[in-house]
Design an enzyme around this catalytic site. Structure first.
Site, mmCIF file in Angstrom:
data_model
loop_
_atom_site.group_PDB
_atom_site.id
_atom_site.type_symbol
_atom_site.label_atom_id
_atom_site.label_comp_id
_atom_site.label_asym_id
_atom_site.label_seq_id
_atom_site.Cartn_x
_atom_site.Cartn_y
_atom_site.Cartn_z
ATOM 1 N N LEU A 47 1.057 1.375 8.775
ATOM 2 C CA LEU A 47 0.156 2.122 9.658
ATOM 3 C C LEU A 47 0.362 3.627 9.501
ATOM 4 O O LEU A 47 -0.015 4.414 10.355
ATOM 5 C CB LEU A 47 0.355 1.702 11.121
ATOM 6 C CG LEU A 47 0.123 0.217 11.407
ATOM 7 C CD1 LEU A 47 0.422 -0.107 12.866
ATOM 8 C CD2 LEU A 47 -1.313 -0.181 11.068
ATOM 9 N N ASP A 49 -4.827 8.331 4.138
ATOM 10 C CA ASP A 49 -3.940 8.320 5.298
ATOM 11 C C ASP A 49 -3.922 9.676 5.979
ATOM 12 O O ASP A 49 -4.086 9.790 7.197
ATOM 13 C CB ASP A 49 -2.518 7.937 4.886
ATOM 14 C CG ASP A 49 -2.435 6.528 4.323
ATOM 15 O OD1 ASP A 49 -3.433 5.793 4.430
ATOM 16 O OD2 ASP A 49 -1.383 6.173 3.780
ATOM 17 N N HIS A 64 -7.233 0.334 -1.310
ATOM 18 C CA HIS A 64 -6.913 0.715 -2.694
ATOM 19 C C HIS A 64 -8.148 1.271 -3.406
ATOM 20 O O HIS A 64 -8.290 1.137 -4.618
ATOM 21 C CB HIS A 64 -6.318 -0.462 -3.473
ATOM 22 C CG HIS A 64 -4.919 -0.800 -3.047
ATOM 23 N ND1 HIS A 64 -3.815 -0.129 -3.512
ATOM 24 C CD2 HIS A 64 -4.453 -1.715 -2.167
ATOM 25 C CE1 HIS A 64 -2.725 -0.636 -2.957
ATOM 26 N NE2 HIS A 64 -3.091 -1.596 -2.127
ATOM 27 N N GLY A 124 7.395 0.924 8.486
ATOM 28 C CA GLY A 124 7.185 -0.028 7.396
ATOM 29 C C GLY A 124 6.056 -1.006 7.633
ATOM 30 O O GLY A 124 5.887 -1.959 6.888
#
Length: 390
Positions: A127, A174, A34, A124
């Protein structure tokens, strides 16, 4: 994998000449959670598990997509002159968003294609199966139509698609890790400037073990966007006394000296996590270079506790997995990874203890939660690419 993909493709679309094969990995973030949307640093790596695709060109404007992971959803179709988000298209909105992004940036997609996806990233689990599909679609379009688009632009396009087409306010980590991954390396990425450096993981005698809580979570429905807003509100307060553009610009000591500027106590804790976690990510990359494994373990512990207490994005299942790992003699460090609210943990485990770790931590987790965790010994691989001779 090629033969398996060929077989799936033939059963769905019939046999076709000129099939091409592509792969995009999943990712795991070793530390720096985060922080990406707070202008801080992250320390992710690409995995060897990911999403594969078999692609055949069409001579019309139709795109037909099928996922072996969502067989009941059947074939998803769309026309290149009418790419729109449609809730019923579910997973297919991710590749559609990237096609739309190419078109919006003036990169023509002259004809359609049939494409079969098959992934071995647990859906979910946190990853990044969604970002994996996005980069996979990007590499397909790049390879067929626009080789002039470089990997960094693909990364930015995939993130923009997720933000604006899907509507999830994700940072760039990501997509960056998946698009720019390098075998045996993690990357320390400054999410504000996109400066990055690869860090070879000298983990001889150690294994990276990912554990999936199997607690259902969906990022878009979680409190992710709320956390982002709380950090933005904290930043606005801090700007009244500090010349900063993002929480990632602040050292922990400066934050401590000025944290009283943040009016809301909850927002103060959110910002504290972002500032300290950024510092932990930078320090962890240095510790890997120095092979200071014990310090890395301590930083991972601090990270998890901060995510639990200050950022409040863990859950009982994640905490149980991590606490069980901390109590195991073979563990160097363990923490939640990904957005939280379920998903996975990442642990550094001594090689000789891996089997015992999986058994004992798995048993304790099931006893405490009633859920069975899945464990994966992670291999760190290359980024998204066409599979030529692989």
């Amino acid at each position: 994998m090629r033969e398996e993909l060929k077989g799936i493709f033939a059963s769905v679309f019939g046999e076709k000449e000129g099939l091409r094969f592509f792969f995009a990995p999943g990712r795991v973030n070793l530390i720096g959670e985060h922080t990406d949307y707070n202008g801080g640093h992250v320390f992710p790596c690409a995995l060897t598990m990911g999403t594969y695709a078999a692609v055949a060109e069409r001579n019309d404007g139709l795109v037909r997509m099928y996922s072996d992971n969502f067989r009941n959803a059947g074939i998803k179709e769309c026309s290149l002159d009418d790419i729109r988000y449609q809730k019923e298209d579910d997973w297919a909105n991710y590749p559609k968003g990237v096609i739309y992004e190419f078109q919006q940036r003036g990169y023509a997609v002259p004809h359609g294609f049939d494409i079969v996806f098959s992934g071995n990233i647990p859906n979910g689990a946190g990853l990044s199966s969604s970002a994996s599909i996005e980069l996979l679609m990007g590499v397909v379009l790049q390879s067929y139509f626009h080789p002039e688009v470089d990997a960094l632009e693909l990364v930015k396009m995939a993130q923009h698609a997720e933000n604006h087409f899907i509507g999830v306010n994700c940072g760039i980590m990501d997509q960056f890790a998946i698009g720019m991954g390098k075998k045996h390396h993690a990357m320390l990425l400054n999410c504000d400037t996109l400066d990055y450096e690869y860090s070879k993981l000298n983990v001889s005698g150690l294994a990276l073990v990912i554990a999936n809580t199997n607690k259902k979570r969906t990022l878009a429905d979680s409190s992710y966007n709320t956390r982002r807003q709380e950090c933005n509100d904290a930043l606005l307060d801090l700007k009244k006394g500090l010349d900063i553009a993002a929480l990632g610009d602040i050292k922990p000591s400066d934050f401590d000296a000025h944290s009283s500027l943040i009016q809301n106590e909850t927002n103060r804790r959110r910002a504290k996590h972002a500032v300290y976690e950024n510092h932990r990510a930078i320090k962890t990359a240095h510790m890997f270079k120095e092979n200071n494994i014990d310090e890395i373990g301590q930083l991972m512990k601090e990270s998890h506790l901060s995510l639990k207490d200050d950022y409040e994005v863990t859950c009982p299942e994640l905490d149980e997995l991590v606490f069980a790992a901390w109590d195991h003699e073979g563990v160097i460090g363990s923490r939640m990874t990904g957005a939280g609210f379920g998903g996975c943990t990442i642990s550094i485990v001594k090689d000789e203890f891996v089997d015992d770790f999986i058994q004992k931590v798995g048993d304790r987790y099931q006893e405490k939660t009633g859920l069975r965790a899945d464990f994966y010994v992670a291999d760190i691989g290359e980024g998204a690419r066409e599979l030529k001779g692989e």
